[in-house]
Design an enzyme around this catalytic site. Structure first.
Site, PDB file in Angstrom:
ATOM      1  N   CYS A 114     -36.453   7.177  -0.999  1.00  0.00           N
ATOM      2  CA  CYS A 114     -36.437   8.017  -2.194  1.00  0.00           C
ATOM      3  C   CYS A 114     -37.628   7.809  -3.128  1.00  0.00           C
ATOM      4  CB  CYS A 114     -35.148   7.784  -2.973  1.00  0.00           C
ATOM      5  SG  CYS A 114     -33.660   8.249  -2.060  1.00  0.00           S
ATOM      6  N   HIS A 253     -35.641   9.026 -10.401  1.00  0.00           N
ATOM      7  CA  HIS A 253     -35.040   9.581  -9.188  1.00  0.00           C
ATOM      8  C   HIS A 253     -33.646  10.058  -9.545  1.00  0.00           C
ATOM      9  CE1 HIS A 253     -33.390  10.120  -5.290  1.00  0.00           C
ATOM     10  NE2 HIS A 253     -32.723   8.986  -5.261  1.00  0.00           N
ATOM     11  N   ASN A 283     -29.147  15.018  -5.537  1.00  0.00           N
ATOM     12  CA  ASN A 283     -30.087  14.003  -5.057  1.00  0.00           C
ATOM     13  C   ASN A 283     -30.874  14.601  -3.891  1.00  0.00           C
ATOM     14  OD1 ASN A 283     -31.329  11.851  -3.707  1.00  0.00           O
ATOM     15  ND2 ASN A 283     -29.671  10.422  -4.156  1.00  0.00           N
TER      16      ASN A 283
END
Length: 326
Positions: A114, A253, A283
């Site tokens: 990520c 994030h 996400n």
């Protein structure tokens, strides 16, 4: 400061918008269940005819158009995806096949789950300052929906698909990366994983269908990342010789609704200083940070002369952050 200038940004989303209300019906859950568990109103999932590389190429096209940048001026493409389109060859070469850049333009993958985009920015800055390249395109694209295990709410309801891109060059040295840190704690390597797709689990040594799906131990991820995040953030600020008050905008994030709340509470900053697109995107793995950064540019929350902090957690377990003077 490591000189780096972000010339333009762009994004792309799949055609299909999936609401939490629709998922309630699909998963045979009570009305409101998915939104309550996930914190998402809607997210986007790619259809079977959409590819990760095509989505990435669209995001790059958007960045080039917004910046009025000639595609022929790009002399390197970095693909910063959390999960690659296939094991071999690189996702970068598949994006290059669709992106309309000059024939022979080099490209390679950067994989740090990520936080891949953060790593790609640092690598790009190093290459630009070494004189190896003059203008670099960074594209982050992920189709998280392809690895969802719908039988596990914790690891399925929070994800959306998407892509985002930036075009960078060295610039005149008045803007760039003021600090960057990346830390990996391998005791958390099994907390977020897709076991198959490489040499560890495959038809030669044994593989199950479930090995191709994403697995997560959310409480373990949260506990480990929470224990190391404060040190990372303090180090970032110290390296840049600034305080949190000197940071104009924070781009985290978009891990989960609880994760977003945790970042704001941990930093003790007003919610408006944190870019939060989670409820409408979910996400998006490696595409989360650059998509949120693009949103900051569009809404005027990231402007020339300002400082932006990018921060995130990733599989590995890895935590990373960067402070950029725009």
């Amino acid at each position: 400061m490591l000189p780096l200038s972000i010339l333009s940004s762009g994004k792309a989303l799949p055609a299909h918008r999936v609401t939490s209300a629709e998922l309630d019906i699909t998963l045979a859950k009570p009305s409101g269940y998915v939104e309550k568990r996930s914190g998402i109103r809607y997210r986007y999932h790619a259809g079977p005819d959409e590819s990760q590389s095509a989505l990435a190429a669209r995001a790059l096209d958007d960045a080039l158009a917004r910046g009025g940048i000639d595609a022929s001026s790009i002399d390197l493409l970095l693909s910063a995806a959390g999960v690659q389109e296939q094991a071999l060859p690189s996702t970068a070469c598949r994006i290059l096949d669709l992106a309309g850049l000059r024939p022979g333009t080099p490209g390679f993958d950067i994989s740090a789950s990520c936080v891949s985009f953060l790593v790609a920015l640092e690598v790009a800055a190093g290459l630009l300052n070494a004189g190896a390249h003059r203008r670099i395109a960074i594209v982050a694209s992920d189709l998280a929906s392809r690895g969802i295990d719908w039988g596990c709410p914790e690891a399925s309801l929070i994800f959306g698909d998407g892509a985002a891109a930036v075009v960078v060059e060295r610039g005149d040295g008045t803007r760039g990366i003021e600090s960057y840190r990346l830390q990996t704690f391998p005791e958390g390597k099994a907390y977020c994983e897709i076991r198959a797709g490489g040499t560890r689990r495959n038809p030669r040594v044994g593989v199950d269908a479930a090995d191709f799906l994403f697995r997560m131990h959310g409480k373990r991820v949260f506990k480990l990342s929470a224990s190391v995040l404060d040190g990372l953030l303090a180090g970032l600020l110290d390296d840049a010789h600034v305080t949190l008050d000197d940071i104009d905008t924070i781009v985290p994030h978009q891990a989960s609704h609880l994760g977003m709340q945790h970042v704001a509470a941990r930093l003790k900053v007003a919610p408006e200083r944190v870019v939060d697109i989670y409820a409408t995107h979910g996400n998006q793995v490696a595409a989360s940070i650059p998509t949120a950064l693009h949103e900051a540019f569009l809404t005027g929350r990231a402007q020339a002369g300002q400082r932006v902090m990018l921060v995130g957690t990733a599989a590995g377990l890895t935590v990373g952050g960067m402070i950029i003077r725009l």
